[in-house]
Design an enzyme around this catalytic site. Structure first.
Site, PDB file in Angstrom:
ATOM      1  N   GLY A  52       0.842  -1.205   0.000  1.00 38.90           N
ATOM      2  CA  GLY A  52       0.000   0.000   0.000  1.00 38.90           C
ATOM      3  C   GLY A  52       0.871   1.246   0.000  1.00 38.90           C
ATOM      4  O   GLY A  52       0.593   2.216   0.703  1.00 38.90           O
ATOM      5  N   SER A  92       1.663   3.574  -2.359  1.00 39.77           N
ATOM      6  CA  SER A  92       1.583   4.591  -3.419  1.00 39.77           C
ATOM      7  C   SER A  92       0.986   5.924  -2.981  1.00 39.77           C
ATOM      8  O   SER A  92       1.174   6.935  -3.662  1.00 39.77           O
ATOM      9  CB  SER A  92       0.749   4.054  -4.589  1.00 39.77           C
ATOM     10  OG  SER A  92      -0.564   3.778  -4.131  1.00 39.77           O
ATOM     11  N   GLY A 128      -0.844   8.304   0.667  1.00 34.34           N
ATOM     12  CA  GLY A 128      -1.123   8.396   2.106  1.00 34.34           C
ATOM     13  C   GLY A 128       0.028   7.935   2.992  1.00 34.34           C
ATOM     14  O   GLY A 128       1.204   8.234   2.737  1.00 34.34           O
ATOM     15  N   PHE A 166      -2.379  -0.756  -5.757  1.00 31.67           N
ATOM     16  CA  PHE A 166      -3.385  -1.059  -6.775  1.00 31.67           C
ATOM     17  C   PHE A 166      -3.763   0.242  -7.450  1.00 31.67           C
ATOM     18  O   PHE A 166      -4.418   1.089  -6.842  1.00 31.67           O
ATOM     19  CB  PHE A 166      -4.598  -1.687  -6.083  1.00 31.67           C
ATOM     20  CG  PHE A 166      -5.558  -2.315  -7.038  1.00 31.67           C
ATOM     21  CD1 PHE A 166      -5.307  -3.571  -7.559  1.00 31.67           C
ATOM     22  CD2 PHE A 166      -6.705  -1.657  -7.433  1.00 31.67           C
ATOM     23  CE1 PHE A 166      -6.186  -4.162  -8.454  1.00 31.67           C
ATOM     24  CE2 PHE A 166      -7.594  -2.239  -8.336  1.00 31.67           C
ATOM     25  CZ  PHE A 166      -7.332  -3.491  -8.841  1.00 31.67           C
ATOM     26  N   ALA A 175      -2.893  -6.779  -3.982  1.00 26.20           N
ATOM     27  CA  ALA A 175      -2.088  -7.313  -2.871  1.00 26.20           C
ATOM     28  C   ALA A 175      -2.716  -8.561  -2.249  1.00 26.20           C
ATOM     29  O   ALA A 175      -2.035  -9.337  -1.589  1.00 26.20           O
ATOM     30  CB  ALA A 175      -1.933  -6.243  -1.792  1.00 26.20           C
ATOM     31  N   TYR A 187      -6.407   3.323  13.573  1.00 26.53           N
ATOM     32  CA  TYR A 187      -6.903   4.606  14.062  1.00 26.53           C
ATOM     33  C   TYR A 187      -7.888   4.353  15.196  1.00 26.53           C
ATOM     34  O   TYR A 187      -8.602   3.347  15.190  1.00 26.53           O
ATOM     35  CB  TYR A 187      -7.593   5.372  12.919  1.00 26.53           C
ATOM     36  CG  TYR A 187      -8.086   6.737  13.337  1.00 26.53           C
ATOM     37  CD1 TYR A 187      -7.164   7.720  13.723  1.00 26.53           C
ATOM     38  CD2 TYR A 187      -9.436   7.036  13.390  1.00 26.53           C
ATOM     39  CE1 TYR A 187      -7.597   8.964  14.139  1.00 26.53           C
ATOM     40  CE2 TYR A 187      -9.879   8.287  13.803  1.00 26.53           C
ATOM     41  CZ  TYR A 187      -8.946   9.248  14.175  1.00 26.53           C
ATOM     42  OH  TYR A 187      -9.379  10.481  14.594  1.00 26.53           O
ATOM     43  N   TYR A 227     -16.625   5.083  13.525  1.00 28.65           N
ATOM     44  CA  TYR A 227     -15.289   4.529  13.325  1.00 28.65           C
ATOM     45  C   TYR A 227     -14.970   3.385  14.293  1.00 28.65           C
ATOM     46  O   TYR A 227     -15.161   2.224  13.980  1.00 28.65           O
ATOM     47  CB  TYR A 227     -14.208   5.638  13.373  1.00 28.65           C
ATOM     48  CG  TYR A 227     -12.953   5.158  12.690  1.00 28.65           C
ATOM     49  CD1 TYR A 227     -12.696   5.470  11.360  1.00 28.65           C
ATOM     50  CD2 TYR A 227     -12.068   4.295  13.347  1.00 28.65           C
ATOM     51  CE1 TYR A 227     -11.590   4.957  10.700  1.00 28.65           C
ATOM     52  CE2 TYR A 227     -10.958   3.769  12.699  1.00 28.65           C
ATOM     53  CZ  TYR A 227     -10.722   4.105  11.376  1.00 28.65           C
ATOM     54  OH  TYR A 227      -9.635   3.578  10.725  1.00 28.65           O
ATOM     55  N   LYS A 260     -10.210  -3.094  12.710  1.00 34.66           N
ATOM     56  CA  LYS A 260      -8.948  -2.638  13.323  1.00 34.66           C
ATOM     57  C   LYS A 260      -8.639  -3.454  14.584  1.00 34.66           C
ATOM     58  O   LYS A 260      -7.478  -3.720  14.883  1.00 34.66           O
ATOM     59  CB  LYS A 260      -9.018  -1.143  13.646  1.00 34.66           C
ATOM     60  CG  LYS A 260      -9.045  -0.243  12.404  1.00 34.66           C
ATOM     61  CD  LYS A 260      -7.819  -0.406  11.533  1.00 34.66           C
ATOM     62  CE  LYS A 260      -7.781   0.568  10.379  1.00 34.66           C
ATOM     63  NZ  LYS A 260      -6.695   0.279   9.419  1.00 34.66           N
TER      64      LYS A 260
HETATM   65  P1  NAI Z   1      -4.733   5.619   1.022  1.00 32.39           P
HETATM   66  O1  NAI Z   1      -6.023   5.426   0.332  1.00 32.39           O
HETATM   67  O2  NAI Z   1      -3.984   6.884   0.829  1.00 32.39           O
HETATM   68  O3  NAI Z   1      -3.721   4.415   0.618  1.00 32.39           O
HETATM   69  C1  NAI Z   1      -4.153   3.104   0.440  1.00 32.39           C
HETATM   70  C2  NAI Z   1      -3.091   2.280  -0.261  1.00 32.39           C
HETATM   71  O4  NAI Z   1      -3.597   0.941  -0.407  1.00 32.39           O
HETATM   72  C3  NAI Z   1      -2.752   2.764  -1.680  1.00 32.39           C
HETATM   73  O5  NAI Z   1      -1.370   2.593  -1.900  1.00 32.39           O
HETATM   74  C4  NAI Z   1      -3.515   1.792  -2.576  1.00 32.39           C
HETATM   75  O6  NAI Z   1      -2.949   1.602  -3.857  1.00 32.39           O
HETATM   76  C5  NAI Z   1      -3.377   0.522  -1.751  1.00 32.39           C
HETATM   77  N1  NAI Z   1      -4.360  -0.505  -2.090  1.00 32.39           N
HETATM   78  C6  NAI Z   1      -5.700  -0.475  -1.943  1.00 32.39           C
HETATM   79  N2  NAI Z   1      -6.235  -1.648  -2.358  1.00 32.39           N
HETATM   80  C7  NAI Z   1      -5.209  -2.424  -2.762  1.00 32.39           C
HETATM   81  C8  NAI Z   1      -5.106  -3.743  -3.298  1.00 32.39           C
HETATM   82  N3  NAI Z   1      -6.159  -4.524  -3.484  1.00 32.39           N
HETATM   83  N4  NAI Z   1      -3.873  -4.196  -3.625  1.00 32.39           N
HETATM   84  C9  NAI Z   1      -2.773  -3.418  -3.459  1.00 32.39           C
HETATM   85  N5  NAI Z   1      -2.803  -2.190  -2.947  1.00 32.39           N
HETATM   86  C10 NAI Z   1      -4.012  -1.700  -2.595  1.00 32.39           C
HETATM   87  O7  NAI Z   1      -5.034   5.327   2.548  1.00 32.39           O
HETATM   88  P2  NAI Z   1      -4.401   5.798   3.936  1.00 32.39           P
HETATM   89  O8  NAI Z   1      -5.327   6.773   4.563  1.00 32.39           O
HETATM   90  O9  NAI Z   1      -2.964   6.117   3.826  1.00 32.39           O
HETATM   91  O10 NAI Z   1      -4.589   4.467   4.789  1.00 32.39           O
HETATM   92  C11 NAI Z   1      -3.556   3.511   4.965  1.00 32.39           C
HETATM   93  C12 NAI Z   1      -3.751   2.835   6.315  1.00 32.39           C
HETATM   94  O11 NAI Z   1      -3.609   3.830   7.349  1.00 32.39           O
HETATM   95  C13 NAI Z   1      -5.162   2.214   6.490  1.00 32.39           C
HETATM   96  O12 NAI Z   1      -5.046   1.013   7.197  1.00 32.39           O
HETATM   97  C14 NAI Z   1      -5.872   3.267   7.335  1.00 32.39           C
HETATM   98  O13 NAI Z   1      -6.927   2.720   8.082  1.00 32.39           O
HETATM   99  C15 NAI Z   1      -4.728   3.731   8.219  1.00 32.39           C
HETATM  100  N6  NAI Z   1      -4.933   5.036   8.875  1.00 32.39           N
HETATM  101  C16 NAI Z   1      -5.378   6.125   8.160  1.00 32.39           C
HETATM  102  C17 NAI Z   1      -5.634   7.319   8.811  1.00 32.39           C
HETATM  103  C18 NAI Z   1      -6.131   8.524   8.084  1.00 32.39           C
HETATM  104  O14 NAI Z   1      -6.647   9.451   8.724  1.00 32.39           O
HETATM  105  N7  NAI Z   1      -5.982   8.609   6.784  1.00 32.39           N
HETATM  106  C19 NAI Z   1      -5.434   7.471  10.283  1.00 32.39           C
HETATM  107  C20 NAI Z   1      -4.875   6.314  10.909  1.00 32.39           C
HETATM  108  C21 NAI Z   1      -4.669   5.119  10.215  1.00 32.39           C
END
Ligand code: NAI
Length: 394
Positions: free
Chosen positions: A48, A50, A52, A74, A112, A226, A236, A245
């Site tokens: 994951g 790419s 965030g 993805f 993934a 989170y 949440y 989670k």
């Molecule tokens: P995001 O949407 O920016 O990134 C998600 C990543 O997952 C991307 O790289 C995407 O390509 C990849 N992805 C999704 N489906 C896929 C698949 N089937 N195969 C391969 N790659 C796949 O999300 P974000 O916000 O960075 O979240 C990442 C983690 O951080 C999550 O577990 C989220 O719950 C956690 N988190 C997020 C917070 C927030 O406020 N954004 C706060 C605390 C934790």
């Protein structure tokens, strides 16, 4: 063609190649200036990686720690007439910067959850990285998962459990504050969300990497979670995603046990609420984030993904000695967000929020601008009037 943002219900359907690349370079420039005063991992896998938190993890590992990296994500590629996803551009910008620095970078795009992508990743670690990985970051945020053994498809939903939840939310572009009611998920939807966003696939990844002998002695595995304040609990932490989670947190224990003979360990890191593609679509959360940003910026406590992850590397994972954790064994990067004074201020503003006063009681402008920048728009120095080829970041 001229590339513009197309946003519907807090989802942006386009992305700007040069803007995305500029944002990646900005994160790289920020972290590259930090002193390299820690022993950090040399080979890192980010699942994951790419956008965030995952992208920030890959950038910190590579451009602060000088690690060689493999990333799995993805993404939708660009065509002559249609833009790719931001992650697709970010991946290309990352690879270009890694080449410039002489760092090895393998970028794998695909599902993934599939055997094929796990196998390709193992091969890439063996053949291209030339050694086992000492850090594995799991940062997936996915709407669905197909089980490669059974073909079963699971969908993740963001819903409360048991009772309907009514709260206030905001449309990011119009700034309109409105009440939203979300019906509770049934048991099947809750279980499916656990299948997608829980820890099962994280464990499958670690088992696979272990069997293939590509985990180094002392390896660390980290997944992101989170918790947040009571305001968002119904949607949440006490909702379907919270259940997933909890599962992720339980799997951290199992994974840690399975890594003990390598002197490795697994952690869940509880991160701060931030604008990402995933968080913008959770009901209520965009309003919470807009208010939180205002409060934290005023107190000088605001951090973005790169600042959070750099702090996780510097002060938690690689500070030397035991990794500081809460009593449940979790790394806490949400410590500033959860400070009592921060939450008190957020709480007060929350109860006043309306479409009229939103610009003054929240940082909706900061939220909007950050969201646009995640898609390569609103970035300083990028000429949006210029004709751009959607297939190229150059
Ligand atoms: P995001 O949407 O920016 O990134 C998600 C990543 O997952 C991307 O790289 C995407 O390509 C990849 N992805 C999704 N489906 C896929 C698949 N089937 N195969 C391969 N790659 C796949 O999300 P974000 O916000 O960075 O979240 C990442 C983690 O951080 C999550 O577990 C989220 O719950 C956690 N988190 C997020 C917070 C927030 O406020 N954004 C706060 C605390 C934790």
């Amino acid at each position: 063609m001229k590339i513009e943002p197309k946003i519907m219900r807090n989802v942006c359907l386009t992305a700007h190649p040069k803007g995305c690349a500029a944002e990646v370079e900005k994160q790289i420039a920020w972290v590259s200036k930090k002193p390299r005063d820690r022993k950090t991992p040399q080979r890192v896998l980010v699942i994951g990686g790419s956008t965030g938190y995952g992208l920030a993890s890959r950038i910190t590992a590579a451009f602060w720690g000088k690690a060689d990296t493999v990333s799995v994500s993805f993404e939708r590629s660009a065509t002559e007439k249609r833009t790719g996803t931001p992650g697709w551009y970010n991946n290309r910008a990352f690879d270009r910067a890694a080449r410039r620095e002489g760092l090895k970078a393998v970028t794998i795009e695909g599902d993934a959850f599939s055997h094929e992508i796990k196998d390709r990743t193992v091969q890439a670690i063996k053949k291209k990285l030339g050694g086992a990985v000492d850090l594995v970051i799991y940062s997936l945020a996915s709407p669905m998962r197909i089980d490669p053994d059974t073909g079963a498809k699971y969908t993740s939903v963001l819903k409360p459990l048991k009772e309907p939840f009514t709260g206030v939310t905001v449309d990011m572009m119009s700034g309109e504050v409105s009440s939203v009611t979300v019906e509770p998920a049934d048991e099947q939807a809750a279980e499916e969300t656990v299948k997608v966003m829980g820890g099962e696939d994280w464990k499958l990844w670690i088992d696979k990497l272990r069997e293939a002998d590509v985990l180094a002695e002392g390896v660390q595995a980290v997944a992101y979670s989170y918790i947040g304040p009571e305001l968002t609990f119904p949607i949440y932490r006490e909702g379907t995603i919270g259940r997933a989670k909890e599962d992720l947190e339980q799997k951290a224990q199992l994974i840690s046990e399975s890594l003990s003979d390598l002197s490795g360990s697994a952690y869940v890191s509880v991160n701060k609420a931030l604008v990402t593609r995933a968080s913008a679509v959770i009901p209520v959360v965009p309003l919470y984030i807009s208010i939180l940003y205002k409060v934290m910026k005023e107190k000088g406590l605001h951090e973005g993904c790169i600042e959070q992850i750099y702090r996780m590397f510097r002060d938690r994972l690689y500070a030397g000695g035991e990794v500081p954790c809460d009593e449940e064994g979790r790394i806490r990067l949400d410590d500033y967000e959860m400070q009592e004074d921060v939450q008190e201020d957020v709480h007060q503003l929350w109860h006043q929020a309306s479409s009229e006063n939103l610009p003054s009681i929240s940082d909706i402008e900061g939220f909007r601008s950050e969201y646009l920048r995640l898609h390569g728009f609103d970035c300083p120095g990028v000429d949006y009037e210029e004709d751009a080829d959607p297939r190229s970041i150059e």
